[in-house]
Design a protein around this motif. Sequence first.
Motif, PDB file in Angstrom:
ATOM      1  N   ASP A 157       0.813  -1.217   0.000  1.00  0.00           N
ATOM      2  CA  ASP A 157       0.000   0.000   0.000  1.00  0.00           C
ATOM      3  C   ASP A 157       0.849   1.270   0.000  1.00  0.00           C
ATOM      4  O   ASP A 157       0.322   2.367  -0.194  1.00  0.00           O
ATOM      5  N   ALA A 158       2.137   1.131   0.219  1.00  0.00           N
ATOM      6  CA  ALA A 158       3.042   2.286   0.213  1.00  0.00           C
ATOM      7  C   ALA A 158       3.539   2.535  -1.204  1.00  0.00           C
ATOM      8  O   ALA A 158       3.528   1.645  -2.059  1.00  0.00           O
ATOM      9  N   ILE A 159       3.972   3.761  -1.440  1.00  0.00           N
ATOM     10  CA  ILE A 159       4.470   4.159  -2.759  1.00  0.00           C
ATOM     11  C   ILE A 159       5.937   4.516  -2.613  1.00  0.00           C
ATOM     12  O   ILE A 159       6.300   5.361  -1.788  1.00  0.00           O
ATOM     13  N   ILE A 160       6.778   3.886  -3.422  1.00  0.00           N
ATOM     14  CA  ILE A 160       8.212   4.181  -3.349  1.00  0.00           C
ATOM     15  C   ILE A 160       8.572   5.114  -4.502  1.00  0.00           C
ATOM     16  O   ILE A 160       8.096   4.958  -5.621  1.00  0.00           O
ATOM     17  N   LYS A 161       9.366   6.121  -4.180  1.00  0.00           N
ATOM     18  CA  LYS A 161       9.737   7.091  -5.208  1.00  0.00           C
ATOM     19  C   LYS A 161      11.088   7.711  -4.877  1.00  0.00           C
ATOM     20  O   LYS A 161      11.603   7.569  -3.781  1.00  0.00           O
ATOM     21  N   GLY A 162      11.619   8.392  -5.866  1.00  0.00           N
ATOM     22  CA  GLY A 162      12.812   9.203  -5.670  1.00  0.00           C
ATOM     23  C   GLY A 162      14.109   8.455  -5.511  1.00  0.00           C
ATOM     24  O   GLY A 162      14.892   8.782  -4.645  1.00  0.00           O
ATOM     25  N   GLU A 163      14.349   7.440  -6.349  1.00  0.00           N
ATOM     26  CA  GLU A 163      15.628   6.749  -6.238  1.00  0.00           C
ATOM     27  C   GLU A 163      16.742   7.705  -6.639  1.00  0.00           C
ATOM     28  O   GLU A 163      16.812   8.192  -7.753  1.00  0.00           O
ATOM     29  N   LYS A 164      17.592   8.014  -5.686  1.00  0.00           N
ATOM     30  CA  LYS A 164      18.737   8.887  -5.936  1.00  0.00           C
ATOM     31  C   LYS A 164      19.898   8.326  -5.132  1.00  0.00           C
ATOM     32  O   LYS A 164      19.842   8.287  -3.904  1.00  0.00           O
ATOM     33  N   GLU A 165      20.885   7.822  -5.829  1.00  0.00           N
ATOM     34  CA  GLU A 165      22.043   7.215  -5.173  1.00  0.00           C
ATOM     35  C   GLU A 165      21.596   6.157  -4.163  1.00  0.00           C
ATOM     36  O   GLU A 165      22.110   6.070  -3.056  1.00  0.00           O
ATOM     37  N   CYS A 166      20.604   5.380  -4.580  1.00  0.00           N
ATOM     38  CA  CYS A 166      20.031   4.299  -3.774  1.00  0.00           C
ATOM     39  C   CYS A 166      19.379   4.787  -2.488  1.00  0.00           C
ATOM     40  O   CYS A 166      19.276   4.045  -1.514  1.00  0.00           O
ATOM     41  N   GLY A 167      18.925   6.031  -2.489  1.00  0.00           N
ATOM     42  CA  GLY A 167      18.105   6.549  -1.399  1.00  0.00           C
ATOM     43  C   GLY A 167      16.667   6.622  -1.890  1.00  0.00           C
ATOM     44  O   GLY A 167      16.415   6.963  -3.048  1.00  0.00           O
ATOM     45  N   PHE A 168      15.721   6.264  -1.053  1.00  0.00           N
ATOM     46  CA  PHE A 168      14.324   6.197  -1.456  1.00  0.00           C
ATOM     47  C   PHE A 168      13.429   6.898  -0.446  1.00  0.00           C
ATOM     48  O   PHE A 168      13.779   7.042   0.722  1.00  0.00           O
ATOM     49  N   THR A 169      12.256   7.272  -0.928  1.00  0.00           N
ATOM     50  CA  THR A 169      11.189   7.747  -0.068  1.00  0.00           C
ATOM     51  C   THR A 169      10.036   6.772  -0.227  1.00  0.00           C
ATOM     52  O   THR A 169       9.551   6.551  -1.344  1.00  0.00           O
ATOM     53  N   ILE A 170       9.629   6.166   0.879  1.00  0.00           N
ATOM     54  CA  ILE A 170       8.479   5.268   0.875  1.00  0.00           C
ATOM     55  C   ILE A 170       7.329   6.062   1.487  1.00  0.00           C
ATOM     56  O   ILE A 170       7.338   6.372   2.669  1.00  0.00           O
ATOM     57  N   SER A 171       6.359   6.397   0.657  1.00  0.00           N
ATOM     58  CA  SER A 171       5.286   7.302   1.050  1.00  0.00           C
ATOM     59  C   SER A 171       4.017   6.544   1.431  1.00  0.00           C
ATOM     60  O   SER A 171       3.649   5.567   0.786  1.00  0.00           O
ATOM     61  N   TYR A 172       3.371   7.048   2.479  1.00  0.00           N
ATOM     62  CA  TYR A 172       2.069   6.550   2.942  1.00  0.00           C
ATOM     63  C   TYR A 172       1.089   7.721   2.851  1.00  0.00           C
ATOM     64  O   TYR A 172       0.869   8.430   3.829  1.00  0.00           O
ATOM     65  N   PRO A 173       0.501   7.960   1.677  1.00  0.00           N
ATOM     66  CA  PRO A 173      -0.346   9.147   1.496  1.00  0.00           C
ATOM     67  C   PRO A 173      -1.550   9.206   2.432  1.00  0.00           C
ATOM     68  O   PRO A 173      -1.909  10.280   2.909  1.00  0.00           O
TER      69      PRO A 173
END
Length: 187
Positions: free
Chosen positions: A58-74
Amino acid sequence: MFKRNLFFITLIFVALTILSCKKDVLPKPASHLRLDYPEACYAQFESNCPFTFEMNVDAIIKGEKECGFTISYPKMKASIYLTYNPVNGNINKLLLDAQKLTYKHVIKADEIVEQPYYNRQQKVFGMFYQVDGNAATNSQFYATDSTKNFITGSVYFYAKPNFDSIMPAASYIKNDMQRLMETLKWK
């Protein structure tokens, strides 16, 4: 004249009696906000980065930058921020930075609970922090294999910190973060 005055007085008395009759006011029982979240279902996350893990579908993963991610729970207005760093003889600095990041919240935190994590089979070692109180983050972790890889994770809510209000969501996401850490594998 007396009969007419008596009639008006009686009429006013009856009208006031009828208008003043109301249902008794009863206090309402105390209630609690109930926040139900769906049972978590996890799927393997794969990328070109040197690690894999399981995350909530149910989470959304975005923003792969140098293997850093944001896992969003809207729906919960929250995100887990993952940061990856390669280990190049700098493991002590990376460990110190991860610990400093957690203990910056000691001013607002009521308690910081440390939970060491060891998975010798997968070579994943780290620490999970549960931060209780009105701190900006409620959960953080770091994990490493001590020789090549180092990853940190922190959860932040897009709201003024009020632990009592966000506790159900914080607990739900904390479980997701622990699952992420427990299923972390290095490639």
